[in-house]
Design an enzyme around this catalytic site. Structure first.
Site, PDB file in Angstrom:
ATOM      1  N   ILE A   6       0.846  -1.187   0.000  1.00  0.00           N
ATOM      2  CA  ILE A   6       0.000   0.000   0.000  1.00  0.00           C
ATOM      3  C   ILE A   6       0.885   1.241   0.000  1.00  0.00           C
ATOM      4  CG2 ILE A   6      -1.839   1.261   1.191  1.00  0.00           C
ATOM      5  CD1 ILE A   6      -2.602  -1.302   2.604  1.00  0.00           C
ATOM      6  N   TYR A 154      -4.004  17.754 -10.543  1.00  0.00           N
ATOM      7  CA  TYR A 154      -4.630  16.643  -9.817  1.00  0.00           C
ATOM      8  C   TYR A 154      -5.631  15.904 -10.697  1.00  0.00           C
ATOM      9  CZ  TYR A 154      -7.020  14.175  -6.013  1.00  0.00           C
ATOM     10  OH  TYR A 154      -7.568  13.207  -5.207  1.00  0.00           O
ATOM     11  N   LYS A 158      -5.374  11.968 -12.147  1.00  0.00           N
ATOM     12  CA  LYS A 158      -6.378  10.958 -11.844  1.00  0.00           C
ATOM     13  C   LYS A 158      -7.067  10.443 -13.110  1.00  0.00           C
ATOM     14  CE  LYS A 158      -5.693  10.826  -7.444  1.00  0.00           C
ATOM     15  NZ  LYS A 158      -5.080   9.615  -6.826  1.00  0.00           N
ATOM     16  N   THR A 191     -10.288  13.726   5.586  1.00  0.00           N
ATOM     17  CA  THR A 191      -8.873  13.436   5.781  1.00  0.00           C
ATOM     18  C   THR A 191      -8.073  14.738   5.765  1.00  0.00           C
ATOM     19  OG1 THR A 191      -8.506  13.200   3.396  1.00  0.00           O
ATOM     20  CG2 THR A 191      -9.090  11.193   4.619  1.00  0.00           C
TER      21      THR A 191
END
Length: 251
Positions: A6, A154, A158, A191
């Site tokens: 991960i 960004y 993605k 987050t």
């Protein structure tokens, strides 16, 4: 024996995913700049392990040697399952492209796209000959398909994650022991990345009020909720191989 690699597995969504998988008696190797002693303790209590490989993913030229080091720690002959979750990512720079710092643009693409490409390539290379359950989940974003002011780097990175995941799935169909792969958009999570977004200057990010409202109105998803979905997918017979999926497909 099961393994998971991960990226960014020590914080945020990565830590939540690690926590879920450790409950399944799994051996986790996290590529991260941060340690997480709580996850080490949880691993020991559940018969697994949690090891951090301290590394800056923007140093893409060093990724092949890091992956070689990781696979020297893994016994593929004894493995039943091995997972890869390309989770680590950065949203910076948040501003119109012509105002963004060139090095921040470069680091964004390196960490969000080039690193997952190289890690995935190495993962497949090292596991290609083994008839075990191999699955990759690449963390994507809704911004891959919906342009957001100030997120040119960004969103582009993605979008690249989505297409490369679909392409690798096609390539894997030609192999004797294929790896399954998908891109997964986790939604808007509570987050540190969201905190960073909410602290952006409004002149750089015209969507600021909308993202501040997500927090104020309690509309942010918990990392634990999303991690549970991801963990279930890794073990599910209904794995969305070659697809771009979203948390909205599952909750």
């Amino acid at each position: 024996m099961n393994y998971a690699i991960i990226t960014g597995g020590s914080r945020g969504l990565g830590a939540a995913i690690s926590k879920e998988l450790l409950l399944e008696n799994i051996h986790i190797i996290s590529i991260s700049r941060n340690e997480n002693e709580e996850l080490k303790t949880l691993a020991e209590a559940n018969g697994g392990s949690f090891e951090t490989i301290p590394f800056d993913l923007s140093l893409t030229e060093e990724i092949p040697s890091v992956m070689k080091e990781i696979f020297e720690k893994i016994s593929l002959k004894r493995a039943e399952k091995i997972f890869l979750i390309n989770n680590a990512g950065v949203v910076t720079p948040i501003k119109a492209l012509h105002l963004a710092d060139p090095m921040e643009i470069s680091d964004n693409i390196a960490i969000n796209l080039i690193a997952p490409l190289l890690i995935t390539s190495s993962f497949i290379y090292h596991t290609e000959k083994y008839a075990i359950d191999k699955r990759i989940i690449n963390i994507s974003s809704g911004s891959a398909q919906n342009p957001v002011y100030g997120w040119s780097s960004y969103g582009s990175s993605k979008a690249g994650i989505n297409l490369f995941s679909q392409t690798v799935a096609i390539e894997q169909k030609q192999l004797k022991h294929p790896t399954k792969i998908c891109a997964f958009a986790p939604g808007v999570l509570d987050t540190d990345m969201q905190a960073e977004i909410r602290s952006t200057d409004k002149s750089d990010f015209t969507e600021l009020a909308r993202f501040q409202a997500y927090k104020a109105e309690g509309n942010l998803l918990s990392a634990d909720t999303v991690a549970t979905v991801i963990s279930n997918l890794l073990y599910s017979e209904q794995f969305p191989n070659g697809k771009i999926v979203s948390i909205n497909d599952y909750v």
